[in-house]
Motif scaffolding. Structure first.
Motif, PDB file in Angstrom:
ATOM      1  N   LEU A 186      32.059  44.872  51.357  1.00 32.97           N
ATOM      2  CA  LEU A 186      32.240  45.068  49.918  1.00 32.97           C
ATOM      3  C   LEU A 186      31.687  43.850  49.184  1.00 32.97           C
ATOM      4  O   LEU A 186      32.113  42.725  49.432  1.00 32.97           O
ATOM      5  N   PHE A 187      30.727  44.084  48.309  1.00 35.37           N
ATOM      6  CA  PHE A 187      30.093  43.018  47.536  1.00 35.37           C
ATOM      7  C   PHE A 187      30.279  43.291  46.046  1.00 35.37           C
ATOM      8  O   PHE A 187      30.411  44.448  45.633  1.00 35.37           O
ATOM      9  N   VAL A 188      30.269  42.229  45.242  1.00 32.08           N
ATOM     10  CA  VAL A 188      30.488  42.366  43.796  1.00 32.08           C
ATOM     11  C   VAL A 188      29.370  41.649  43.047  1.00 32.08           C
ATOM     12  O   VAL A 188      28.939  40.556  43.444  1.00 32.08           O
ATOM     13  N   ALA A 189      28.919  42.232  41.944  1.00 32.70           N
ATOM     14  CA  ALA A 189      27.701  41.803  41.250  1.00 32.70           C
ATOM     15  C   ALA A 189      27.874  40.580  40.353  1.00 32.70           C
ATOM     16  O   ALA A 189      27.437  40.577  39.196  1.00 32.70           O
ATOM     17  N   TYR A 190      28.457  39.527  40.880  1.00 27.81           N
ATOM     18  CA  TYR A 190      28.508  38.248  40.168  1.00 27.81           C
ATOM     19  C   TYR A 190      27.231  37.467  40.505  1.00 27.81           C
ATOM     20  O   TYR A 190      27.245  36.527  41.294  1.00 27.81           O
ATOM     21  N   TYR A 191      26.142  37.884  39.870  1.00 31.03           N
ATOM     22  CA  TYR A 191      24.821  37.395  40.250  1.00 31.03           C
ATOM     23  C   TYR A 191      24.518  35.981  39.782  1.00 31.03           C
ATOM     24  O   TYR A 191      23.532  35.377  40.232  1.00 31.03           O
ATOM     25  N   ARG A 192      25.329  35.402  38.909  1.00 31.80           N
ATOM     26  CA  ARG A 192      25.099  34.010  38.512  1.00 31.80           C
ATOM     27  C   ARG A 192      25.180  33.067  39.714  1.00 31.80           C
ATOM     28  O   ARG A 192      24.579  31.995  39.700  1.00 31.80           O
ATOM     29  N   ARG A 193      25.886  33.455  40.727  1.00 33.38           N
ATOM     30  CA  ARG A 193      25.980  32.643  41.938  1.00 33.38           C
ATOM     31  C   ARG A 193      24.622  32.470  42.632  1.00 33.38           C
ATOM     32  O   ARG A 193      24.503  31.650  43.547  1.00 33.38           O
ATOM     33  N   THR A 194      23.616  33.254  42.222  1.00 31.28           N
ATOM     34  CA  THR A 194      22.308  33.189  42.882  1.00 31.28           C
ATOM     35  C   THR A 194      21.170  32.855  41.922  1.00 31.28           C
ATOM     36  O   THR A 194      20.012  32.804  42.352  1.00 31.28           O
ATOM     37  N   VAL A 240      27.075  35.496  48.862  1.00 31.26           N
ATOM     38  CA  VAL A 240      28.038  34.565  48.260  1.00 31.26           C
ATOM     39  C   VAL A 240      29.028  35.252  47.327  1.00 31.26           C
ATOM     40  O   VAL A 240      29.930  34.600  46.804  1.00 31.26           O
ATOM     41  N   SER A 241      28.867  36.558  47.099  1.00 31.44           N
ATOM     42  CA  SER A 241      29.778  37.259  46.194  1.00 31.44           C
ATOM     43  C   SER A 241      30.311  38.516  46.864  1.00 31.44           C
ATOM     44  O   SER A 241      29.619  39.534  46.952  1.00 31.44           O
ATOM     45  N   THR A 242      31.534  38.439  47.331  1.00 30.59           N
ATOM     46  CA  THR A 242      32.156  39.538  48.068  1.00 30.59           C
ATOM     47  C   THR A 242      33.478  39.936  47.412  1.00 30.59           C
ATOM     48  O   THR A 242      33.936  39.295  46.466  1.00 30.59           O
ATOM     49  N   GLY A 243      34.084  40.971  47.953  1.00 25.90           N
ATOM     50  CA  GLY A 243      35.403  41.359  47.466  1.00 25.90           C
ATOM     51  C   GLY A 243      36.410  40.238  47.634  1.00 25.90           C
ATOM     52  O   GLY A 243      37.308  40.064  46.795  1.00 25.90           O
ATOM     53  N   GLU A 244      36.254  39.448  48.684  1.00 21.52           N
ATOM     54  CA  GLU A 244      37.178  38.339  48.951  1.00 21.52           C
ATOM     55  C   GLU A 244      37.112  37.277  47.849  1.00 21.52           C
ATOM     56  O   GLU A 244      38.131  36.694  47.470  1.00 21.52           O
ATOM     57  N   THR A 245      35.910  37.006  47.340  1.00 24.71           N
ATOM     58  CA  THR A 245      35.774  36.004  46.284  1.00 24.71           C
ATOM     59  C   THR A 245      36.047  36.600  44.910  1.00 24.71           C
ATOM     60  O   THR A 245      36.677  35.975  44.060  1.00 24.71           O
ATOM     61  N   ALA A 246      35.580  37.820  44.681  1.00 21.21           N
ATOM     62  CA  ALA A 246      35.659  38.420  43.346  1.00 21.21           C
ATOM     63  C   ALA A 246      37.070  38.782  42.919  1.00 21.21           C
ATOM     64  O   ALA A 246      37.394  38.767  41.729  1.00 21.21           O
ATOM     65  N   ILE A 247      37.927  39.111  43.875  1.00 26.27           N
ATOM     66  CA  ILE A 247      39.281  39.519  43.514  1.00 26.27           C
ATOM     67  C   ILE A 247      40.037  38.370  42.851  1.00 26.27           C
ATOM     68  O   ILE A 247      40.949  38.593  42.045  1.00 26.27           O
ATOM     69  N   ARG A 248      39.644  37.148  43.137  1.00 27.35           N
ATOM     70  CA  ARG A 248      40.319  35.999  42.532  1.00 27.35           C
ATOM     71  C   ARG A 248      40.133  35.988  41.012  1.00 27.35           C
ATOM     72  O   ARG A 248      41.052  35.610  40.266  1.00 27.35           O
ATOM     73  N   THR A 249      38.972  36.398  40.545  1.00 29.00           N
ATOM     74  CA  THR A 249      38.727  36.437  39.103  1.00 29.00           C
ATOM     75  C   THR A 249      39.571  37.510  38.443  1.00 29.00           C
ATOM     76  O   THR A 249      40.104  37.315  37.345  1.00 29.00           O
ATOM     77  N   ASN A 250      39.720  38.667  39.095  1.00 30.62           N
ATOM     78  CA  ASN A 250      40.602  39.702  38.544  1.00 30.62           C
ATOM     79  C   ASN A 250      42.032  39.194  38.416  1.00 30.62           C
ATOM     80  O   ASN A 250      42.718  39.444  37.416  1.00 30.62           O
ATOM     81  N   LYS A 251      42.477  38.463  39.425  1.00 29.92           N
ATOM     82  CA  LYS A 251      43.837  37.944  39.404  1.00 29.92           C
ATOM     83  C   LYS A 251      44.024  36.941  38.272  1.00 29.92           C
ATOM     84  O   LYS A 251      45.030  36.960  37.552  1.00 29.92           O
ATOM     85  N   VAL A 252      43.044  36.055  38.076  1.00 26.49           N
ATOM     86  CA  VAL A 252      43.120  35.043  37.020  1.00 26.49           C
ATOM     87  C   VAL A 252      43.107  35.689  35.639  1.00 26.49           C
ATOM     88  O   VAL A 252      43.910  35.342  34.765  1.00 26.49           O
ATOM     89  N   MET A 253      42.206  36.641  35.422  1.00 24.68           N
ATOM     90  CA  MET A 253      42.134  37.292  34.114  1.00 24.68           C
ATOM     91  C   MET A 253      43.426  38.031  33.779  1.00 24.68           C
ATOM     92  O   MET A 253      43.898  38.004  32.639  1.00 24.68           O
ATOM     93  N   GLN A 254      43.999  38.670  34.786  1.00 21.81           N
ATOM     94  CA  GLN A 254      45.248  39.392  34.548  1.00 21.81           C
ATOM     95  C   GLN A 254      46.362  38.440  34.147  1.00 21.81           C
ATOM     96  O   GLN A 254      47.171  38.746  33.261  1.00 21.81           O
ATOM     97  N   LYS A 255      46.408  37.265  34.768  1.00 21.75           N
ATOM     98  CA  LYS A 255      47.418  36.280  34.396  1.00 21.75           C
ATOM     99  C   LYS A 255      47.210  35.780  32.967  1.00 21.75           C
ATOM    100  O   LYS A 255      48.176  35.550  32.234  1.00 21.75           O
ATOM    101  N   ILE A 256      45.963  35.626  32.565  1.00 20.76           N
ATOM    102  CA  ILE A 256      45.665  35.100  31.231  1.00 20.76           C
ATOM    103  C   ILE A 256      46.116  36.060  30.127  1.00 20.76           C
ATOM    104  O   ILE A 256      46.677  35.621  29.116  1.00 20.76           O
ATOM    105  N   VAL A 257      45.903  37.345  30.315  1.00 17.39           N
ATOM    106  CA  VAL A 257      46.221  38.319  29.248  1.00 17.39           C
ATOM    107  C   VAL A 257      47.543  39.039  29.465  1.00 17.39           C
ATOM    108  O   VAL A 257      47.906  39.927  28.684  1.00 17.39           O
ATOM    109  N   LYS A 258      48.265  38.661  30.502  1.00 17.26           N
ATOM    110  CA  LYS A 258      49.480  39.391  30.907  1.00 17.26           C
ATOM    111  C   LYS A 258      50.466  39.601  29.764  1.00 17.26           C
ATOM    112  O   LYS A 258      50.939  40.725  29.528  1.00 17.26           O
ATOM    113  N   ASP A 259      50.798  38.568  29.037  1.00 18.72           N
ATOM    114  CA  ASP A 259      51.806  38.690  27.987  1.00 18.72           C
ATOM    115  C   ASP A 259      51.360  39.624  26.863  1.00 18.72           C
ATOM    116  O   ASP A 259      52.181  40.315  26.265  1.00 18.72           O
TER     117      ASP A 259
END
Length: 329
Positions: A121-129, A307-326
């Motif tokens: 599983l790969f995710v299109a965070y292409y800035r890494r390249t 360099v951009s996989t589900g393992e790395t990309a899921i961290r951004t989803n988790k961070v964004m959810q924490k930021i807008v949670k309230d």
């Protein structure tokens, strides 16, 4: 490992016209064989214009097609999990647009399916390249600014006329489809890039608000964070400001210098050090996702490491959810 990667695209919309779609035919050992869009006329038109052999308006037909062994999912994030899970369960490698999913829960279901099936599983965070962003990493890793202290982000722009109309066809303004507001669409790129530079974010606090009143999702967001390596950071995002207040800037500050870059304008990287100002211009590939797609293909062929996989990309989803949670609770 696969020798020939035969791609199918689910959701051949605007992002696939230049940014990604043509790149699948430019990488050695890779070919775009089939596209899917719910609007049959648009699917047929895309296939004709890009010389794609097959098209359909039924996702399951593409997912289960015997000629396809890898699938690029370019639909709105709210449907990423559904299509990605089906594809991986069918044994098809998945390259999915960012953000990985509309919610952390959906992203986790995708990652768990990848782990249980063994399908990549790969995710299109292409800035890494991209060359400019890689230059920033090189400058930091080589100690050009000394020890990194903090990073500051500001992404501020005026509301577009169509955003003020709160049109129902704009999926980026509907949380069930995008995960949140424009913050989810754009800040995800910035936050993933910082993860690439410094590693995972250890702690994050955020507040989100709707100050413009044009639509229901958040339009102004602030966050403070600390990465596991000790670097601290902050960001402000607003998409309803006056035109004269617009900014797109990331500043990485160290003990002996500072790096300044744009998150989206792809202007030269600027290094401030020892009283000097040094600019590093760069050129992106014609199809901006080409470098990452090449990495994905080579990883599937067993000759590279993406360099951009589900393992790395899921961290951004988790961070964004924490930021807008309230805001959403």
């Amino acid at each position: 490992m696969l020798k020939q990667i035969n791609w199918g695209i689910i959701g051949c919309g605007n992002v696939t016209e230049v940014k990604s779609g043509p790149a699948f035919n430019k990488v050695e050992g890779s070919a775009l064989q089939m596209v899917m869009r719910r609007d049959a006329d648009k699917a047929k038109s895309y296939a004709h214009r890009h010389e794609v052999p097959q098209w359909t308006n039924v996702a399951d037909e593409l997912i289960n097609h015997p000629d396809i062994n890898a699938i690029y999912i370019a639909t709105p994030p709210g449907s990423h999990a559904e299509y990605a899970i089906k594809a991986m369960e069918a044994g098809k490698a998945v390259y999915v647009e960012k953000p990985m999913a509309a919610t952390y829960k959906q992203a986790l279901a995708m990652l768990e399916t990848s782990r249980s099936t063994g399908v990549p599983l790969f995710v299109a965070y292409y800035r890494r390249t991209l060359p400019g962003f890689l230059k920033v990493k090189e400058l930091i890793d080589s100690g050009e600014i000394g020890q990194t202290l903090y990073v500051n982000m500001r992404l501020i722009r005026a509301a577009r006329p169509y955003e003020k109309e709160a049109r129902q066809d704009i999926w980026r303004l509907q949380a069930e489809h995008s995960g949140g507001g424009i913050f989810y669409d754009l800040a995800s790129h910035q936050l993933d890039f910082l993860d690439f530079l410094f590693g995972p974010i250890k702690t994050v606090f955020g507040v989100a608000a709707n100050r413009g009143g044009y639509y229901e999702v958040e339009d102004t967001v602030s966050a403070s964070m600390q990465f596991k390596n000790g670097v601290v950071g902050n960001g402000i995002w607003s998409f309803v400001t006056h035109e004269n207040a617009q900014e797109d800037i990331i500043e990485v500050v160290g003990t002996t210098g500072k790096i300044q870059l744009s998150g989206f304008e792809h202007t030269p990287i600027i290094l401030y050090k020892d009283g000097e100002v040094i600019e590093y211009p760069y050129l992106n590939p014609e199809n901006i996702q080409y470098n990452l797609i090449k990495q994905v293909v080579e990883t599937l062929q067993g000759i590279g490491q993406c360099v951009s996989t589900g393992e790395t990309a899921i961290r951004t989803n988790k961070v964004m959810q924490k930021i807008v949670k309230d805001f959403y609770e």
